[in-house]
Write a protein that holds these residues in place. Structure first.
Motif, PDB file in Angstrom:
ATOM      1  N   HIS A  34       0.891  -1.234  -0.014  1.00 42.24           N
ATOM      2  CA  HIS A  34       0.142   0.146   0.035  1.00 42.24           C
ATOM      3  C   HIS A  34       0.809   1.397   0.075  1.00 42.24           C
ATOM      4  O   HIS A  34       0.372   2.328  -0.467  1.00 42.24           O
ATOM      5  N   ASP A  61      -3.368   6.049   6.880  1.00 43.78           N
ATOM      6  CA  ASP A  61      -3.690   4.856   7.095  1.00 43.78           C
ATOM      7  C   ASP A  61      -5.110   4.662   7.966  1.00 43.78           C
ATOM      8  O   ASP A  61      -5.747   4.027   7.846  1.00 43.78           O
ATOM      9  N   LEU A 113      -1.037   4.736  -1.299  1.00 43.04           N
ATOM     10  CA  LEU A 113      -1.740   5.446  -0.202  1.00 43.04           C
ATOM     11  C   LEU A 113      -0.894   6.665   0.267  1.00 43.04           C
ATOM     12  O   LEU A 113      -1.292   7.558   0.422  1.00 43.04           O
ATOM     13  N   HIS A 114       0.504   6.576   0.310  1.00 44.76           N
ATOM     14  CA  HIS A 114       1.183   7.399   0.796  1.00 44.76           C
ATOM     15  C   HIS A 114       2.150   8.017  -0.074  1.00 44.76           C
ATOM     16  O   HIS A 114       3.007   8.885   0.146  1.00 44.76           O
TER      17      HIS A 114
HETATM   18 FE   LIG Z   1       0.434   3.035   5.725  1.00 37.66          FE
END
Ligand SMILES: [Fe+2]
Length: 420
Positions: A180, A341, A184-185
């Motif tokens: 991820h 997160d 996501l980041h």
């Molecule tokens: Fe994360």
């Protein structure tokens, strides 16, 4: 995953398979800083679905008692913390850190009566800026886990926590999910500039260059050793090698010489958990700049509501998501990796339904983690307590993010790191 298995994994009340498994281990109950002074105000604590009250007595020892006075079930939280015990505000009954009733001022009670009036108390120990509790049925089998951050001087670590409004397991799974981070980041501007201050530039660069990591996952004594391999130029690989310590601790990879990181996910109840985040340096004190960054939501810390452990970003305010930022600068438009997160894991629902997932190869660590927990819970039902619970030294060791030539195999890297 079968629906019933998901119920088993996520329900943590006493008497459930996972609730009983978790009660075999020492778990963080609160931060030491939440009870800053002897005889100071007590604190409401909910842990594994049990309502408790914590207080620091005259000698500095932390008591963790059932929240309600056994007499008329008033909340001990409202009581007086004085003279080595917590005194109920209703009729003045007093309890010490072991839960023994030491005074019933309304009646002329002998020691025999006092003995019968004791309340539930859980053993506590303080290590690494955390008050750990053992909530199992008998005496704890061993001391608290010997995690590296517990074994350095206080000025070498920073410990905090943040509320997550979801089941502990999906929070934990986010921490061992190494595919991820490429999404996501992701910082659309390749923002290594601000990240470099925290030694995370490499992670961002290689994760963004190679979104298809090869994942290796090995079951070891403490749980899992998880490795994610990404391309790092034509001749090298970038490795992130993490550790999951059963049941709820993850040591996150960091480059050698950098600040180390760990996460602990502690169930408050089935639908909420605390995310304990720990930073420590093996050799030096943390700098003021580092600590200020962690405290005030720099790079990968979510900003908290001042004076609380609640994130400013919540479902109600869309986790502070900025859609213009999302178009131009960051994959999510949500500030800070921690809040990213948290947003995603809360978005899976209060208790994520794993029977409806479609998993792929890179989800291997998550599958292995679930299997290990289910097996350990099953063994405990059969009467076999987890051996790891009596092996605190098995919790030592950090996790690494390193770049090595492509011909260096994982086994060799592990050997090299084991000798560090
Ligand atoms: Fe994360």
């Amino acid at each position: 995953m079968r629906f019933e298995e998901n119920i088993t994994l996520t329900h943590i009340d006493q008497g459930t398979p996972m609730g009983d498994l978790l009660r075999q281990f020492w778990l963080p109950a609160l931060l030491s800083e939440e009870l800053p002074e002897n005889d100071g105000p007590p604190l409401r604590v909910t842990l594994l679905g049990e309502e408790l009250v914590a207080f620091r007595d005259t000698d500095g020892k932390v008591g963790l008692l059932s929240a309600y006075c056994p007499h008329r079930r008033a909340e001990l939280y409202l009581g007086r913390n004085e003279g080595s015990g917590l005194r109920c505000a209703y009729h003045g009954w007093k309890f010490d850190v072991r839960g023994q009733c030491v005074d019933i001022p309304t009646d002329a009670c002998g020691p025999e009566v006092l003995k019968r009036m004791g309340t539930t108390a859980y053993e506590t120990r303080e290590h690494g800026g955390i008050v750990w509790a053992y909530m199992g049925p008998a005496q704890p089998p061993a001391d608290v886990p010997e995690l590296d951050f517990c074994r350095v001087a206080p000025e070498q670590r920073y410990v905090s926590k943040c509320l997550m409004k979801c089941n502990y397991l999906q929070a934990l799974e986010g921490s061992i999910d190494y595919s991820h981070i490429s999404f996501l980041h992701k910082d659309l501007e390749g923002g290594t500039g601000k990240a470099d201050t925290f030694g995370l530039g490499e992670m961002i660069k290689y994760s963004e260059d190679d979104g298809r990591p090869t994942i290796f996952c090995d079951r070891v004594e403490h749980g899992l050793q998880i490795a994610a391999r990404r391309e790092a130029g034509a001749d090298a690989y970038y490795w992130r090698i993490a550790r999951w310590f059963m049941p709820v601790i993850v040591v996150v990879p960091t480059a050698p010489g950098n600040v180390c990181r760990a996460n602990i996910f502690v169930p408050i109840d089935d639908e909420n958990c605390w995310w304990y985040r720990i930073r420590w340096h093996a050799e030096r004190a943390l700098t003021e700049q580092e600590i200020e960054g962690y405290k005030h939501g720099a790079f990968d810390y979510a900003e908290l509501v001042p004076g609380t452990y609640l994130p400013k970003g919540t479902r109600e305010n869309d986790y502070l998501q900025d859609r213009a930022e999302q178009r131009t600068r960051s994959f999510t438009g949500i500030p800070s990796a921690q809040l990213q997160d948290l947003a995603i894991q809360e978005s899976q629902g209060r208790i994520h339904d794993r029977s409806r997932e479609r998993l792929v190869k890179t989800d291997l660590p998550i599958v292995q983690c679930r299997r290990s927990l289910l097996q350990a819970a099953d063994e405990l039902v059969k009467g076999n307590a987890p051996a790891l619970a009596s092996r605190p030294q098995a919790y030592r060791g950090r996790a690494y993010a390193i770049t090595r030539p492509r011909n260096v195999e994982l086994a060799r890297i592990r050997e090299e790191l084991a000798n560090e």
